[in-house]
Design a protein around this motif. Structure first.
Motif, PDB file in Angstrom:
ATOM      1  N   CYS A   1      10.806  -1.869  -2.735  1.00 11.24           N
ATOM      2  CA  CYS A   1      12.389  -1.593  -2.683  1.00 11.24           C
ATOM      3  C   CYS A   1      12.515  -0.764  -4.140  1.00 11.24           C
ATOM      4  CB  CYS A   1      13.191  -2.457  -2.485  1.00 11.24           C
ATOM      5  SG  CYS A   1      14.908  -2.036  -2.169  1.00 11.24           S
ATOM      6  N   PRO A   2      12.187   0.496  -4.503  1.00 15.61           N
ATOM      7  CA  PRO A   2      12.539   1.300  -5.605  1.00 15.61           C
ATOM      8  C   PRO A   2      13.890   1.481  -5.620  1.00 15.61           C
ATOM      9  CG  PRO A   2      10.556   2.204  -4.359  1.00 15.61           C
ATOM     10  CD  PRO A   2      11.305   1.032  -3.406  1.00 15.61           C
ATOM     11  N   PRO A   3      14.582   1.183  -6.905  1.00 13.88           N
ATOM     12  CA  PRO A   3      13.693   0.715  -8.304  1.00 13.88           C
ATOM     13  C   PRO A   3      13.625  -0.545  -8.412  1.00 13.88           C
ATOM     14  CG  PRO A   3      16.093   1.188  -8.644  1.00 13.88           C
ATOM     15  CD  PRO A   3      15.989   1.595  -7.173  1.00 13.88           C
ATOM     16  N   PHE A   4      14.110  -1.447  -7.366  1.00  9.38           N
ATOM     17  CA  PHE A   4      13.967  -2.963  -7.732  1.00  9.38           C
ATOM     18  C   PHE A   4      12.620  -3.539  -7.521  1.00  9.38           C
ATOM     19  CE2 PHE A   4      18.393  -1.643  -6.488  1.00  9.38           C
ATOM     20  CZ  PHE A   4      19.010  -2.450  -7.565  1.00  9.38           C
ATOM     21  N   VAL A   5      11.690  -2.912  -6.643  1.00 11.32           N
ATOM     22  CA  VAL A   5      10.339  -3.283  -6.569  1.00 11.32           C
ATOM     23  C   VAL A   5       9.695  -2.169  -6.366  1.00 11.32           C
ATOM     24  CG1 VAL A   5       8.739  -4.782  -5.164  1.00 11.32           C
ATOM     25  CG2 VAL A   5      11.023  -5.888  -5.647  1.00 11.32           C
ATOM     26  N   ILE A   6       8.569  -1.929  -7.390  1.00  8.98           N
ATOM     27  CA  ILE A   6       8.023  -0.849  -7.232  1.00  8.98           C
ATOM     28  C   ILE A   6       6.283  -1.257  -7.405  1.00  8.98           C
ATOM     29  CG2 ILE A   6       7.184   1.495  -8.480  1.00  8.98           C
ATOM     30  CD1 ILE A   6       9.884   1.539  -9.833  1.00  8.98           C
ATOM     31  N   THR A   7       5.469  -0.775  -6.437  1.00  8.84           N
ATOM     32  CA  THR A   7       4.178  -1.313  -6.188  1.00  8.84           C
ATOM     33  C   THR A   7       3.434  -0.116  -6.242  1.00  8.84           C
ATOM     34  OG1 THR A   7       4.055  -1.299  -3.778  1.00  8.84           O
ATOM     35  CG2 THR A   7       5.077  -3.167  -4.976  1.00  8.84           C
ATOM     36  N   ASP A   8       2.012  -0.551  -6.645  1.00  9.57           N
ATOM     37  CA  ASP A   8       0.903   0.536  -6.622  1.00  9.57           C
ATOM     38  C   ASP A   8      -0.180  -0.156  -5.974  1.00  9.57           C
ATOM     39  OD1 ASP A   8      -0.148  -0.923  -8.595  1.00  9.57           O
ATOM     40  OD2 ASP A   8       0.557   0.543 -10.277  1.00  9.57           O
TER      41      ASP A   8
ATOM     42  N   ALA B   1      11.079   0.754   9.437  1.00 11.25           N
ATOM     43  CA  ALA B   1      10.531  -0.379   8.532  1.00 11.25           C
ATOM     44  C   ALA B   1      10.958  -0.306   7.130  1.00 11.25           C
ATOM     45  CB  ALA B   1       8.857  -0.391   8.650  1.00 11.25           C
ATOM     46  N   THR B   2      11.050   1.030   6.469  1.00 11.97           N
ATOM     47  CA  THR B   2      11.253   1.112   4.911  1.00 11.97           C
ATOM     48  C   THR B   2      12.405   2.330   4.899  1.00 11.97           C
ATOM     49  OG1 THR B   2       9.506   3.085   4.958  1.00 11.97           O
ATOM     50  CG2 THR B   2       8.931   0.600   4.610  1.00 11.97           C
ATOM     51  N   VAL B   3      12.770   2.431   3.685  1.00 11.98           N
ATOM     52  CA  VAL B   3      13.731   3.309   3.447  1.00 11.98           C
ATOM     53  C   VAL B   3      12.982   4.850   3.142  1.00 11.98           C
ATOM     54  CG1 VAL B   3      15.165   4.404   1.502  1.00 11.98           C
ATOM     55  CG2 VAL B   3      15.405   1.821   2.194  1.00 11.98           C
ATOM     56  N   ALA B   4      11.731   4.822   2.819  1.00 18.17           N
ATOM     57  CA  ALA B   4      10.898   6.089   2.709  1.00 18.17           C
ATOM     58  C   ALA B   4      10.735   6.656   4.106  1.00 18.17           C
ATOM     59  CB  ALA B   4       9.595   5.635   2.295  1.00 18.17           C
TER      60      ALA B   4
ATOM     61  N   LEU C   1      19.327   4.499  -2.159  1.00 18.47           N
ATOM     62  CA  LEU C   1      19.329   5.935  -1.608  1.00 18.47           C
ATOM     63  C   LEU C   1      19.426   6.964  -2.843  1.00 18.47           C
ATOM     64  CD1 LEU C   1      21.876   5.689   1.368  1.00 18.47           C
ATOM     65  CD2 LEU C   1      19.336   5.977   1.567  1.00 18.47           C
ATOM     66  N   ARG C   2      20.300   6.750  -3.848  1.00 15.20           N
ATOM     67  CA  ARG C   2      20.522   7.841  -4.906  1.00 15.20           C
ATOM     68  C   ARG C   2      19.289   7.694  -5.732  1.00 15.20           C
ATOM     69  NH1 ARG C   2      25.440   9.975  -5.535  1.00 15.20           N
ATOM     70  NH2 ARG C   2      26.976   8.592  -4.223  1.00 15.20           N
ATOM     71  N   TYR C   3      18.655   6.692  -5.929  1.00 12.28           N
ATOM     72  CA  TYR C   3      17.387   6.694  -6.726  1.00 12.28           C
ATOM     73  C   TYR C   3      16.161   7.215  -6.080  1.00 12.28           C
ATOM     74  CZ  TYR C   3      13.296   4.941  -9.128  1.00 12.28           C
ATOM     75  OH  TYR C   3      12.212   4.823  -9.969  1.00 12.28           O
ATOM     76  N   GLN C   4      16.100   6.921  -4.827  1.00 13.34           N
ATOM     77  CA  GLN C   4      14.893   7.373  -4.326  1.00 13.34           C
ATOM     78  C   GLN C   4      14.953   8.674  -3.950  1.00 13.34           C
ATOM     79  OE1 GLN C   4      12.569   5.175  -1.092  1.00 13.34           O
ATOM     80  NE2 GLN C   4      13.716   3.104  -1.771  1.00 13.34           N
ATOM     81  N   ILE C   5      16.119   9.236  -3.329  1.00 10.32           N
ATOM     82  CA  ILE C   5      16.322  10.620  -3.409  1.00 10.32           C
ATOM     83  C   ILE C   5      16.361  11.611  -4.734  1.00 10.32           C
ATOM     84  CG2 ILE C   5      18.121  12.535  -2.735  1.00 10.32           C
ATOM     85  CD1 ILE C   5      18.963  10.631  -0.634  1.00 10.32           C
ATOM     86  N   LYS C   6      16.799  11.088  -5.843  1.00  8.07           N
ATOM     87  CA  LYS C   6      16.366  11.799  -6.936  1.00  8.07           C
ATOM     88  C   LYS C   6      15.056  11.736  -7.474  1.00  8.07           C
ATOM     89  CE  LYS C   6      16.934   9.228 -10.877  1.00  8.07           C
ATOM     90  NZ  LYS C   6      17.461   8.705 -11.790  1.00  8.07           N
ATOM     91  N   MET C   7      14.248  10.762  -7.211  1.00  8.62           N
ATOM     92  CA  MET C   7      12.786  10.825  -7.695  1.00  8.62           C
ATOM     93  C   MET C   7      12.237  11.781  -6.495  1.00  8.62           C
ATOM     94  SD  MET C   7      12.897   8.868 -10.242  1.00  8.62           S
ATOM     95  CE  MET C   7      11.026   8.839 -10.298  1.00  8.62           C
ATOM     96  N   ALA C   8      12.501  11.783  -5.508  1.00 14.43           N
ATOM     97  CA  ALA C   8      11.956  12.664  -4.428  1.00 14.43           C
ATOM     98  C   ALA C   8      12.006  14.217  -4.832  1.00 14.43           C
ATOM     99  CB  ALA C   8      12.097  12.392  -3.306  1.00 14.43           C
ATOM    100  N   LYS C   9      13.266  14.315  -5.269  1.00 11.40           N
ATOM    101  CA  LYS C   9      13.720  15.693  -5.757  1.00 11.40           C
ATOM    102  C   LYS C   9      12.963  16.185  -7.154  1.00 11.40           C
ATOM    103  CE  LYS C   9      18.206  16.101  -3.340  1.00 11.40           C
ATOM    104  NZ  LYS C   9      19.715  16.394  -3.577  1.00 11.40           N
ATOM    105  N   ASN C  10      12.819  15.125  -7.723  1.00 13.08           N
ATOM    106  CA  ASN C  10      11.749  15.399  -9.076  1.00 13.08           C
ATOM    107  C   ASN C  10      10.497  15.973  -8.721  1.00 13.08           C
ATOM    108  OD1 ASN C  10      14.016  14.640 -10.488  1.00 13.08           O
ATOM    109  ND2 ASN C  10      13.531  12.728 -11.049  1.00 13.08           N
TER     110      ASN C  10
END
Length: 377
Positions: free
Chosen positions: A53-60, A287-290, A311-320
């Protein structure tokens, strides 16, 4: 806690009495509340459930867990000397496993709700946000089509045409035999067209000078229509301006009330899905926001509802990265959300976790992390 002192040994007590007192002291120490509270929290390896759940939980792929929630949790675990392992689960399963005791902790962007509080405990809130709506902006061509086929615009054009035909028809009956200046065409059909054009100009441009008309009735009618057409033109202009403003912001959706007839998406088992269900708004779950963002970008749905910060964080990172260039979060916010750490009911860890959580929220490290993720000024 009061212990029986073994140093007091009256002469009439023998070896058995001393042994009995010693056993009693051991039992009192072992079963004291302080000892019971300390043992599990320091010695047990806690089972922590989470989901991305970026930016609260970011996994790789290396199972390296980062983000605001794990920054907070790692600090708490370090201060309390806790060992833990992490298991990735969907939200619904995560909540169920904490409730039945399979997991000790649930950690992600999990909202505190009365329904969840019935079967679970939560820590104090560590982040506050609201629900929001994301939509896809329209392209220039789509905006052009929206303007051309805008319902209000078509209705206004119909009203203007009818009004022009009526006014033109009245003036034609009054003037076409005596006014060669306004009606110069030879054929009757051409003069009717001239009458319609006259009415259209009257409606859109405003009244003609009354002396343009030859008949007294035509001149009186011109004066009477002057006030009407002035108000009519002002009203039409206001309606068109409002209509085109809606087109420019690329969406007629301004609040949850506008989602009734819109294909909407929400995350499965989330507070946003529950909100839509409680307001009788049909929606598709993901299942996910993505997954939701991808569906919105492809046009499979017209709007998604989720937490504003996510929503704002994930859209911002995608636009980057050059993706989702047309997605935007609308400024309207609703339904406050408070994130907390999920605990089982009557968890022995809640007091210690809450104490460290509140302490860490005051730290410069937490404030700096919020600034980095959300660019908070």
């Amino acid at each position: 806690m009061t212990l029986i002192s073994p140093s007091y040994q009256p002469s009439h007590l023998g070896f058995l009495s001393l042994l009995f007192i010693t056993i009693i002291n051991i039992i009192v120490i072992f079963y004291s509340p302080h000892t019971q509270a300390e043992a599990p929290i320091n010695n047990k390896t806690l089972q922590v459930g989470t989901y991305a759940c970026p930016p609260f939980v970011i996994t790789d792929k290396t199972s390296d867990y980062q983000g605001l929630s794990f920054l907070l949790w790692d600090n708490i675990a370090t201060k309390l000397n806790l060992n833990y392992t992490v298991k990735i689960l969907p939200l619904k399963e995560l909540l169920a496993e904490v409730a039945n005791g399979t997991l000790d902790i649930g950690l992600s962007c999990i909202s505190i709700t009365p329904e969840r509080e019935e079967i679970l405990d939560f820590s104090h809130s560590f982040y506050e946000t609201n629900l929001a709506i994301a939509v896809k902006q329209k392209s220039h061509w789509e905006n052009f089509i929206s303007i051309i086929f805008n319902t209000k615009l078509l209705q206004i054009l119909a009203i203007v045409s009818i009004a022009a035909a009526i006014i033109g028809g009245i003036y034609y009956r009054l003037e076409h035999r005596v006014n060669n200046k306004l009606y110069s065409m030879q054929s009757r059909s051409a003069r009717l067209v001239e009458g319609f054009i006259l009415g259209l100009l009257f409606i859109t441009k405003g009244p003609f000078n009354y002396y343009e008309f030859k008949t007294l009735t035509g001149r009186v009618l011109t004066v009477l229509l002057a006030v009407f057409t002035t108000l009519f033109i002002a009203s039409i202009t206001a309606v068109l301006a409002s209509s085109f403003t809606l087109v420019r912001i690329n969406s007629d959706i301004k609040s949850p009330n506008d989602l009734d007839n819109v294909a909407t998406g929400a995350k499965l088992a989330s507070t946003s899905s529950n909100f839509l269900t409680n307001h009788s708004i049909s929606h598709k779950t993901y299942a996910t926001v993505a997954d939701m963002l991808l569906a919105l970008d492809k046009g499979e749905i017209e709007a998604i509802v989720d937490d504003d910060a996510i929503l704002r964080y994930q859209i911002k990172m995608a636009k980057n990265k050059g993706n989702y260039e047309q997605l935007q979060v609308l400024p309207y916010q609703f339904e406050k959300q408070n994130y907390g750490i999920v605990l089982s009911e009557n968890s022995p860890y809640d007091e210690e976790i809450n104490r460290e959580l509140l302490q860490f929220r005051k730290s410069n490290q937490w404030k700096k992390a919020l600034t980095e993720y959300f660019q908070i000024k």
